[in-house]
Design a protein around this motif. Structure first.
Motif, short mmCIF file in Angstrom:
data_model
loop_
_atom_site.label_atom_id
_atom_site.label_comp_id
_atom_site.label_asym_id
_atom_site.label_seq_id
_atom_site.Cartn_x
_atom_site.Cartn_y
_atom_site.Cartn_z
N HIS A 80 0.74 -1.16 -0.04
CA HIS A 80 -0.05 -0.05 0.01
C HIS A 80 0.96 1.30 0.04
O HIS A 80 1.38 1.56 1.02
CB HIS A 80 -0.77 0.01 1.22
N HIS A 82 1.54 5.20 -2.10
CA HIS A 82 0.95 6.29 -3.11
C HIS A 82 2.11 7.08 -3.85
O HIS A 82 2.73 7.88 -3.17
CB HIS A 82 -0.10 7.18 -2.34
N LYS A 203 -8.96 -0.66 -6.48
CA LYS A 203 -9.18 -0.06 -4.90
C LYS A 203 -10.34 0.77 -4.91
O LYS A 203 -10.79 1.38 -5.87
CB LYS A 203 -7.90 0.82 -5.02
N HIS A 264 -6.00 -0.61 5.97
CA HIS A 264 -5.96 0.02 7.04
C HIS A 264 -6.67 -0.77 8.44
O HIS A 264 -6.07 -1.19 9.22
CB HIS A 264 -6.62 1.45 7.15
N ASP A 336 0.96 2.89 3.55
CA ASP A 336 0.58 4.16 3.18
C ASP A 336 1.48 5.15 2.81
O ASP A 336 1.14 6.26 3.04
CB ASP A 336 -0.74 4.74 4.17
ZN LIG Z 1 -3.56 4.84 1.26
#
Ligand SMILES: [Zn+2]
Length: 420
Positions: A80, A82, A203, A264, A336
């Motif tokens: 995960h 970005h 996603k 998460h 993340d």
């Molecule tokens: Zn994320």
């Protein structure tokens, strides 16, 4: 003349592929198994061709890389990230920066991520085609970086976590990504469009999210019907599904809909964890943002709507891992990154130990064979063995005994190329 030219081209064709011999102090071929002692890993054309005892002769002409004081392990996988965003930028930059500019961010961050030991990442949310462009630029060999599986823009309900919000309606509309849907039919269509654009994974935001400018809570957003439509359409196209989910009922609904992973999972309770285990779903806990957001609380970095959500969630760090494992659900490593600085990915490991009660070995499994299975790449990555990609990291200490080693990776090879 023509024949001469062809002969010249043949003579100039590339020589036999370079062979690399990496001398290792120890080799963790599989995070669940005992390590090998002093060894030499032979790499040709981006793949491992042999792992020999250090006493075996090295093929003549091989380029030797000496890591004989270190432990070599399979390249790490972050499920995960970005890549196309940097942390701490004010939310209004979304209305200023172009998707084209975010490709430059992505290529910068891809190199930083690989250098930190992460040789495969799943990019779960980027603007327009930016994530796909970053993936394709790395695959073509133009830029160094990890193998990237890209989702493109996350599917969201109208006004939900993945929809543009926080601006005047006319600005929200102008920035719209075409990624929202209402009802099963429209949601199935969005999945097919994502597939058509080149998504490797779907996603969707099953619940509200913390850092978006929407105040519609952190629980279930898509209906059960919409979630089932997203999952069944994606699976019919051979695509896995990652569901962003914080609130307990949204987690349970996503698990029941058959998602491959809950991302998460902050408020995972017993019912949600059991649904996840029963449906063979993975939890990708992403604990590092808790640290990064805690550092920024009260600093004015967040708007009031976001600050309230951050405060609500901070108490939950690690509890989702404990709940999921108690119910028998599996954990895949994910961070993340982008919510915090790229390259800090390995710091997730010690948080999983400290707050989630995992051992260092469990964490390494989650970042190698575990995440490889979630991504559907077990035949290519996750272990070091002949035939697999030469995705290799070196650490001074033993990462099966000390989770902090994953934040101190000293040398990295991604698909046979040393990352410098
Ligand atoms: Zn994320």
């Amino acid at each position: 003349m023509r024949i001469t030219l062809i002969a010249a081209l043949l003579l100039a064709s590339p020589a036999a592929a370079e062979t690399i011999a990496i001398k290792a102090g120890r080799v963790i071929t599989d995070a669940a198994k005992p390590a090998l002692g002093p060894s030499t890993i032979i790499v040709t054309d981006g793949r491992i061709t042999a792992i020999n005892p250090a006493s075996a002769p090295i093929t003549s002409g091989a380029r030797v890389i000496d890591q004989s004081t270190r432990t070599l392990s399979p390249g790490l996988i972050d499920s995960h990230v970005h890549l196309t965003g940097d942390p701490g930028l004010p939310f209004w930059r979304e209305a200023v920066d172009s998707a084209e500019l975010s490709v430059a961010y992505g290529l910068k961050n891809a190199r930083i991520t690989a250098k930190a030991g992460f040789t495969t990442v799943r990019d779960l949310g980027s603007a327009r085609l930016a994530g796909f462009a970053v993936r394709d630029a790395i695959n073509s060999g133009m830029f160094p970086g990890p193998r990237v599986l890209a989702a493109g823009a996350a599917l969201s309900i109208v006004g939900g976590h993945g929809d543009v919000s926080g601006f005047a309606p006319v600005v929200n509309d102008a920035l719209d990504q075409g990624n929202t849907c209402t009802g099963a039919v429209e949601c199935a269509a969005r999945v097919r469009e994502a597939s058509q654009r080149g998504a490797d994974v779907i996603k969707f935001t099953a619940t509200g999210g913390v850092l978006s400018q929407q105040g519609r809570g952190l629980d279930q957003h898509f209906t059960d019907d919409e979630m089932r439509a997203i999952v069944s359409t994606a699976h019919s196209l051979g695509l896995k599904v990652a569901a962003h989910a914080h609130g307990p009922r949204g987690i349970e609904a996503a698990a029941r809909a058959g998602v491959d992973s809950v991302e998460h999972g902050s408020f995972t309770d017993e019912a949600g964890a059991k649904a996840l285990a029963a449906n063979k779903g993975w939890l990708v806990p992403t604990l590092l943002p808790f640290r990064a957001t805690a550092e920024r609380l009260g600093s004015g970095a967040y708007t009031p709507v976001v600050e309230a959500k951050v405060r609500a969630i901070l108490e939950r760090r690690g509890k989702q891992i404990i709940a999921a494992r108690a119910a028998g659900a599996r954990i895949a490593f994910g961070t993340d990154a982008g919510v915090f600085e790229h390259g800090r990915n390995g710091q997730e490991a010690s948080d999983m130990v400290e707050f989630g009660g995992m051992t260092a070995r469990d964490v390494l499994i989650s970042a190698t064979t575990g995440a490889a299975e979630l991504l559907g790449l077990s035949s290519e990555i996750g272990t070091l063995e002949p035939g697999k990609a030469a995705d290799i990291i070196a650490t001074d200490g033993d990462p099966t005994a000390d989770a902090k080693q994953l934040a101190q990776v000293k040398w990295v090879m991604a698909r046979g190329k040393v990352i410098d």
